[in-house]
Design an enzyme around this catalytic site. Structure first.
Site, PDB file in Angstrom:
ATOM      1  N   ASN A   1       0.385   1.634   7.165  1.00  0.00           N
ATOM      2  CA  ASN A   1       0.484   0.998   6.006  1.00  0.00           C
ATOM      3  C   ASN A   1       0.448   1.811   4.584  1.00  0.00           C
ATOM      4  OD1 ASN A   1      -0.176  -1.533   7.421  1.00  0.00           O
ATOM      5  ND2 ASN A   1      -1.819  -0.638   7.968  1.00  0.00           N
TER       6      ASN A   1
ATOM      7  N   GLY B   1      -7.064  -5.867  12.750  1.00  0.00           N
ATOM      8  CA  GLY B   1      -7.824  -7.128  12.929  1.00  0.00           C
ATOM      9  C   GLY B   1      -8.656  -6.859  14.312  1.00  0.00           C
TER      10      GLY B   1
ATOM     11  N   ASN C   1      38.807  24.813  -7.441  1.00  0.00           N
ATOM     12  CA  ASN C   1      39.522  23.617  -6.463  1.00  0.00           C
ATOM     13  C   ASN C   1      39.335  22.614  -7.443  1.00  0.00           C
ATOM     14  OD1 ASN C   1      36.484  23.772  -6.542  1.00  0.00           O
ATOM     15  ND2 ASN C   1      36.387  22.464  -4.798  1.00  0.00           N
TER      16      ASN C   1
ATOM     17  N   ARG D   1       0.951  -1.343   0.011  1.00  0.00           N
ATOM     18  CA  ARG D   1       0.017  -0.059  -0.137  1.00  0.00           C
ATOM     19  C   ARG D   1       0.661   1.261  -0.041  1.00  0.00           C
ATOM     20  NH1 ARG D   1      -3.770  -2.328   5.017  1.00  0.00           N
ATOM     21  NH2 ARG D   1      -1.668  -3.739   4.899  1.00  0.00           N
TER      22      ARG D   1
HETATM   23  C1  UD1 Z   1      -1.505  -6.716  10.857  1.00  0.00           C
HETATM   24  C2  UD1 Z   1      -2.325  -7.862  11.603  1.00  0.00           C
HETATM   25  C3  UD1 Z   1      -3.755  -7.014  12.124  1.00  0.00           C
HETATM   26  C4  UD1 Z   1      -3.365  -5.872  12.901  1.00  0.00           C
HETATM   27  C5  UD1 Z   1      -2.246  -4.736  12.393  1.00  0.00           C
HETATM   28  C6  UD1 Z   1      -1.899  -4.049  13.355  1.00  0.00           C
HETATM   29  C7  UD1 Z   1      -1.917  -9.766  10.801  1.00  0.00           C
HETATM   30  C8  UD1 Z   1      -2.615 -10.973   9.982  1.00  0.00           C
HETATM   31  N1  UD1 Z   1      -2.720  -8.994  11.148  1.00  0.00           N
HETATM   32  O1  UD1 Z   1      -2.057  -6.335  10.042  1.00  0.00           O
HETATM   33  O2  UD1 Z   1      -4.510  -7.702  13.059  1.00  0.00           O
HETATM   34  O3  UD1 Z   1      -4.384  -5.153  13.309  1.00  0.00           O
HETATM   35  O4  UD1 Z   1      -1.201  -5.670  11.866  1.00  0.00           O
HETATM   36  O5  UD1 Z   1      -1.025  -2.972  12.887  1.00  0.00           O
HETATM   37  O6  UD1 Z   1      -0.932 -10.016  11.418  1.00  0.00           O
HETATM   38  N2  UD1 Z   1       5.198  -8.896   7.547  1.00  0.00           N
HETATM   39  C9  UD1 Z   1       6.330 -10.072   7.593  1.00  0.00           C
HETATM   40  N3  UD1 Z   1       6.048 -11.123   6.788  1.00  0.00           N
HETATM   41  C10 UD1 Z   1       5.014 -11.360   6.136  1.00  0.00           C
HETATM   42  C11 UD1 Z   1       3.833 -10.237   6.292  1.00  0.00           C
HETATM   43  C12 UD1 Z   1       4.178  -9.282   6.891  1.00  0.00           C
HETATM   44  O7  UD1 Z   1       7.363 -10.050   8.155  1.00  0.00           O
HETATM   45  O8  UD1 Z   1       4.938 -12.600   5.479  1.00  0.00           O
HETATM   46  C13 UD1 Z   1       5.463  -7.833   8.475  1.00  0.00           C
HETATM   47  C14 UD1 Z   1       5.226  -6.577   7.922  1.00  0.00           C
HETATM   48  O9  UD1 Z   1       6.693  -6.126   7.380  1.00  0.00           O
HETATM   49  C15 UD1 Z   1       4.753  -5.776   8.579  1.00  0.00           C
HETATM   50  C16 UD1 Z   1       4.247  -6.585   9.666  1.00  0.00           C
HETATM   51  O10 UD1 Z   1       4.462  -7.722   9.413  1.00  0.00           O
HETATM   52  O11 UD1 Z   1       5.799  -4.944   9.509  1.00  0.00           O
HETATM   53  C17 UD1 Z   1       2.502  -6.432   9.537  1.00  0.00           C
HETATM   54  O12 UD1 Z   1       2.246  -6.712   8.200  1.00  0.00           O
HETATM   55  P1  UD1 Z   1       1.136  -5.758   7.808  1.00  0.00           P
HETATM   56  O13 UD1 Z   1       0.815  -6.523   6.152  1.00  0.00           O
HETATM   57  O14 UD1 Z   1       1.121  -4.477   7.514  1.00  0.00           O
HETATM   58  O15 UD1 Z   1      -0.154  -6.518   8.423  1.00  0.00           O
HETATM   59  P2  UD1 Z   1      -1.698  -5.469   8.721  1.00  0.00           P
HETATM   60  O16 UD1 Z   1      -2.384  -5.908   7.530  1.00  0.00           O
HETATM   61  O17 UD1 Z   1      -1.190  -4.132   9.143  1.00  0.00           O
HETATM   62 CA    CA Z   2       0.577  -3.011   9.067  1.00  0.00          CA
END
Ligand code: UD1
Ligand code: CA
Length: 458
Positions: free
Chosen positions: A232, A142, A391, A18
């Site tokens: 995000n 979530g 220079n 995003r």
């Molecule tokens: C996640 C939570 C959501 C919560 C929110 C809070 C899950 C499924 N959902 O959603 O419940 O409300 O964060 O901000 O966890 N990442 C990895 N590997 C992956 C996917 C993600 O390391 O395969 C890392 C990302 O870099 C990021 C973090 O995990 O720093 C969260 O991932 P993101 O995709 O932002 O989750 P949200 O959709 O925000």
């Molecule tokens: Ca997030």
């Protein structure tokens, strides 16, 4: 005092779709500092163990940006979800010898040591704890599901939420910061499935699995704490940036820094400004800059990684980077100090003057339209308007050295390497290619001829 039985794990492997950027999301900057740097700071303040960092998308960029802040990088080659990211880090967490791991999304830069401390306090009493917030807009967070007694049952991702199954939403959502007891949660990891709307392994499913398996689970409620909101999108990033910007400016104002038009002033988190300094908006100060008491920074100025010593003045529309401005100096308006510019006490750099890797001695003046690069200018020198240190020959850089008290006439070009002696004088319009001894006068310009002018008769 840091907590010792908890190893932190940062989830930083995601692309951040995003953000629409090729840069890994955790390297996106808030007030010109990568998000991940803030997360490391907050974790280091609370936990004794160095954090494990899960990287994946742009792994090398993240590794290169933080070579020495992590207890180790864990590679998540394919980003199959936050639950999968945790699976990748699990063995390393167990090897740390800690009883618990604290998992934090790497996109939550404003998290404070205080809230991490509240989470850590659940250790000992609970198998799983996680932070919850109740923001004005639950957006894509979530959803926390509790039963009638208020007991946490599960976290359901926004896109998987089904009112007929999970009931009406309460507004309480998951902040993405968790505590897991390593021995009791281990058996749940293999039970994660990706048969959900996202097609991913969700870390959040561990909550429902834990409850189902009879583990003790706590949702630590943090109300409407906007510091815990994950970033995000560009919009969410600038919201966080504004929150932090305002907090920094307000703290400085309360501490005795006079900031005019504070809504237009941006000061980075690592900048130090002493009480008694005065700043006019719009002004931006970043990096490891220091502004001492009695300094005045004017409008439309940018300062990066620079020091302003007591009583120095920066006038409007100036750009300062990696420079050291001595006490009571005056710089600008429209001045540019580049890396390696060092001004001793009461030196003066005026409009349309560029200084790079050059030292100006005490009281030296370059007031107008000048370039000083790779130069040493002695104390009390006067550098006339339009002086250029030449220079660069296209291949190499050379040094110009000007002795104390020298007077350089206007529009002088000094072809480096060149040494101008103490108290020497250069006639205006000279192109100086040879050294000038102490106390001598040098003039190097075409002789003037005056010819009678022929006027057309009308
Ligand atoms: C996640 C939570 C959501 C919560 C929110 C809070 C899950 C499924 N959902 O959603 O419940 O409300 O964060 O901000 O966890 N990442 C990895 N590997 C992956 C996917 C993600 O390391 O395969 C890392 C990302 O870099 C990021 C973090 O995990 O720093 C969260 O991932 P993101 O995709 O932002 O989750 P949200 O959709 O925000
Ligand atoms: Ca997030």
């Amino acid at each position: 005092m840091t907590v010792d039985n908890i190893v932190p794990v940062i989830l930083a492997a995601g692309k951040g779709t995003r953000m629409h950027s090729d840069k890994p999301k955790v390297l996106q900057a808030v007030l010109r500092r990568p998000m991940l740097a803030y997360v490391y700071d907050a974790l280091d303040a609370v936990f004794g163990a160095a954090p494990l960092t899960v990287v994946g998308f742009g792994a090398d960029q993240v590794r290169d940006a933080f070579p020495d802040r992590t207890g180790g990088f864990v590679l998540q080659e394919e980003q199959l979800g936050t639950g999968h990211a945790l699976q990748m880090a699990w063995d390393a967490a167990v090897k740390s010898g800690c009883e618990y791991c604290a998992v934090i999304n790497g996109d939550t830069p404003l998290v404070t040591p205080e809230s991490l401390g509240n989470l850590a306090a659940a250790a000992g009493d609970f198998d799983i704890a996680f932070m919850t917030i109740t923001p004005n807009d639950p957006a894509s967070f979530g959803r926390v599901v509790r039963n009638e007694d208020g007991k946490v049952m599960s976290i359901v991702e926004a896109k998987d939420y089904d009112f007929s199954i999970h009931g009406p939403v309460t507004g309480e959502v998951n902040a993405g910061i968790y505590l897991f007891r390593l021995d009791t949660v281990a058996p749940l990891l293999d039970q994660l499935r990706n048969d959900n709307m996202g097609g991913e392994y969700y870390i959040t499913d561990l909550i429902g699995l834990g409850v189902g398996g009879g583990l003790k689970v706590q949702g630590v409620q943090c109300g409407n704490d906007t510091n815990l909101m994950g970033i995000n999108s560009p919009l969410e990033l600038v919201h966080a940036e504004q929150t932090l910007r305002r907090a920094i400016v307000n703290t400085l104002l309360e501490g005795g820094v006079l900031i005019h038009n504070p809504e237009t002033v941006i000061i980075g988190p690592d900048v130090k400004v002493e009480p008694g300094a005065e700043i006019y908006g719009h002004c931006e100060i970043y990096g490891k800059s220091v502004v001492e008491k009695g300094c005045v920074l004017g409008s439309y100025t940018t300062v990066i990684d620079s020091v302003f010593r007591s009583g120095a003045t920066l006038r409007e529309y100036s750009h300062i980077e990696q420079a050291d401005v001595g006490p009571d100096c005056i710089v600008g308006p429209f001045a540019r100090l580049r890396p390696g510019a060092k001004l001793h006490r009461q030196a003066r750099v005026g409009n349309f003057v560029e200084v790079k890797k050059a030292v100006l001695g005490e009281g030296a003046k370059a007031n107008h339209l000048t370039y000083l690069g790779d130069a040493e200018v002695g104390g009390g020198c006067n550098i006339g308007a339009g002086t250029i240190t030449c220079n660069y020959d296209g291949k190499n850089k050379f040094v110009t050295s000007i002795g104390e008290g020298a007077f350089i006439g206007s529009n002088t070009a000094i072809v480096a390497p060149c040494t101008i002696g103490r108290d020497a004088l250069i006639g205006a319009g000279s192109t100086i290619t040879k050294d000038v001894p102490d106390g001598e006068t040098a003039i190097a310009r075409g002789k003037q001829t005056n010819l009678r002018r022929r006027l057309k008769k009308s």
